[in-house]
Design a protein around this motif. Structure first.
Motif, PDB file in Angstrom:
ATOM      1  N   THR A 152       0.740  -1.237   0.113  1.00 47.79           N
ATOM      2  CA  THR A 152      -0.139   0.084   0.049  1.00 47.79           C
ATOM      3  C   THR A 152       1.040   1.178   0.058  1.00 47.79           C
ATOM      4  N   GLY A 153       1.987   1.361   0.795  1.00 47.50           N
ATOM      5  CA  GLY A 153       2.873   2.311   0.825  1.00 47.50           C
ATOM      6  C   GLY A 153       3.510   2.456  -0.738  1.00 47.50           C
ATOM      7  N   ALA A 154       3.844   1.591  -1.431  1.00 45.69           N
ATOM      8  CA  ALA A 154       4.346   1.682  -2.700  1.00 45.69           C
ATOM      9  C   ALA A 154       3.455   2.436  -3.597  1.00 45.69           C
ATOM     10  N   ALA A 155       2.016   1.811  -3.435  1.00 44.18           N
ATOM     11  CA  ALA A 155       1.033   2.218  -4.256  1.00 44.18           C
ATOM     12  C   ALA A 155       0.667   3.818  -3.972  1.00 44.18           C
ATOM     13  N   GLY A 156       1.066   4.170  -2.665  1.00 43.66           N
ATOM     14  CA  GLY A 156       0.569   5.643  -2.338  1.00 43.66           C
ATOM     15  C   GLY A 156       1.787   6.532  -3.044  1.00 43.66           C
ATOM     16  N   LEU A 157       3.173   6.127  -3.172  1.00 36.55           N
ATOM     17  CA  LEU A 157       3.972   6.880  -3.753  1.00 36.55           C
ATOM     18  C   LEU A 157       3.830   6.888  -5.177  1.00 36.55           C
ATOM     19  N   GLY A 158       3.378   5.849  -5.896  1.00 39.16           N
ATOM     20  CA  GLY A 158       2.874   5.859  -7.385  1.00 39.16           C
ATOM     21  C   GLY A 158       1.721   7.019  -7.720  1.00 39.16           C
ATOM     22  N   ALA A 159       0.843   6.672  -6.519  1.00 39.53           N
ATOM     23  CA  ALA A 159      -0.278   7.513  -6.636  1.00 39.53           C
ATOM     24  C   ALA A 159       0.253   9.264  -6.614  1.00 39.53           C
ATOM     25  N   CYS A 160       0.886   9.446  -5.765  1.00 43.11           N
ATOM     26  CA  CYS A 160       1.651  10.904  -5.625  1.00 43.11           C
ATOM     27  C   CYS A 160       2.155  11.232  -6.782  1.00 43.11           C
ATOM     28  N   PHE A 161       2.942  10.442  -7.672  1.00 43.41           N
ATOM     29  CA  PHE A 161       3.557  10.916  -8.697  1.00 43.41           C
ATOM     30  C   PHE A 161       2.546  10.804  -9.990  1.00 43.41           C
ATOM     31  N   PHE A 192       6.329  19.547 -16.458  1.00 44.10           N
ATOM     32  CA  PHE A 192       6.609  20.067 -14.863  1.00 44.10           C
ATOM     33  C   PHE A 192       6.194  19.010 -13.928  1.00 44.10           C
ATOM     34  N   GLY A 193       5.170  18.132 -14.403  1.00 43.54           N
ATOM     35  CA  GLY A 193       4.773  17.020 -13.514  1.00 43.54           C
ATOM     36  C   GLY A 193       5.867  16.131 -12.844  1.00 43.54           C
ATOM     37  N   CYS A 194       6.756  15.639 -13.634  1.00 43.90           N
ATOM     38  CA  CYS A 194       7.587  15.041 -13.285  1.00 43.90           C
ATOM     39  C   CYS A 194       8.770  15.673 -12.192  1.00 43.90           C
ATOM     40  N   VAL A 195       9.182  16.926 -12.399  1.00 44.31           N
ATOM     41  CA  VAL A 195       9.704  17.883 -11.351  1.00 44.31           C
ATOM     42  C   VAL A 195       8.989  17.825  -9.926  1.00 44.31           C
ATOM     43  N   VAL A 230       8.580  14.266  -8.146  1.00 44.36           N
ATOM     44  CA  VAL A 230       9.938  14.335  -7.348  1.00 44.36           C
ATOM     45  C   VAL A 230       9.929  15.345  -5.925  1.00 44.36           C
ATOM     46  N   LEU A 231       9.693  16.433  -6.180  1.00 36.44           N
ATOM     47  CA  LEU A 231       9.703  17.385  -5.087  1.00 36.44           C
ATOM     48  C   LEU A 231       8.330  17.045  -4.139  1.00 36.44           C
ATOM     49  N   LEU A 232       7.503  16.638  -4.555  1.00 37.04           N
ATOM     50  CA  LEU A 232       6.403  16.449  -3.495  1.00 37.04           C
ATOM     51  C   LEU A 232       6.931  14.976  -2.829  1.00 37.04           C
ATOM     52  N   LEU A 233       7.513  14.055  -3.412  1.00 37.94           N
ATOM     53  CA  LEU A 233       8.116  12.774  -2.760  1.00 37.94           C
ATOM     54  C   LEU A 233       9.075  13.293  -1.732  1.00 37.94           C
ATOM     55  N   CYS A 234       9.974  14.310  -2.056  1.00 40.91           N
ATOM     56  CA  CYS A 234      10.982  14.422  -1.001  1.00 40.91           C
ATOM     57  C   CYS A 234      10.185  15.199   0.125  1.00 40.91           C
TER      58      CYS A 234
END
Length: 103
Positions: A48-57, A68-71, A74-78
């Motif tokens: 579920t954590g990995a799915a959450g990180l994927g959903a964020c991206f 700009f979505g890629c940048v 990455v910034l949101l994940l950081c």
């Protein structure tokens, strides 16, 4: 609408990193006081954590497109990783609600 997608992306990243952190025995013990995390919960937290990180991206890409979505992703994940790290450092009991749901 754009602000809502940004908040949802950050929330997904925060939840994803919190679940990944809780799948580790040390953080599980700090949050719940239990010595060992159940194996079923550990696997579910990691998936579920990995799915959450994927959903964020994906939400960041949906909000601003590929350029700009890629940048932004990455910034949101950081930022969400830093927020979870600070939560686990100073107020680990705030993640107890997430831990209770996983058991």
């Amino acid at each position: 609408m754009a602000e809502l997608l940004l908040a949802a992306a950050f929330a997904a990243g925060y939840a994803g990193f919190a679940l990944l952190g809780l799948s580790l025995p040390r953080h599980w013990r700090e949050v719940t006081g239990q010595l060992a995390i159940p194996a079923r919960s550990c696997t579910a937290f990691r998936r579920t954590g990995a799915a959450g990180l994927g959903a964020c991206f994906v939400l960041a890409l949906w909000r601003d497109g590929a350029a700009f979505g890629c940048v932004l992703g990455v910034l949101l994940l950081c930022a969400s990783a830093m927020a979870v790290a600070l939560t686990l450092t100073w107020r680990p009991q705030w993640l107890a609600a997430i831990a209770r749901r996983g058991c």
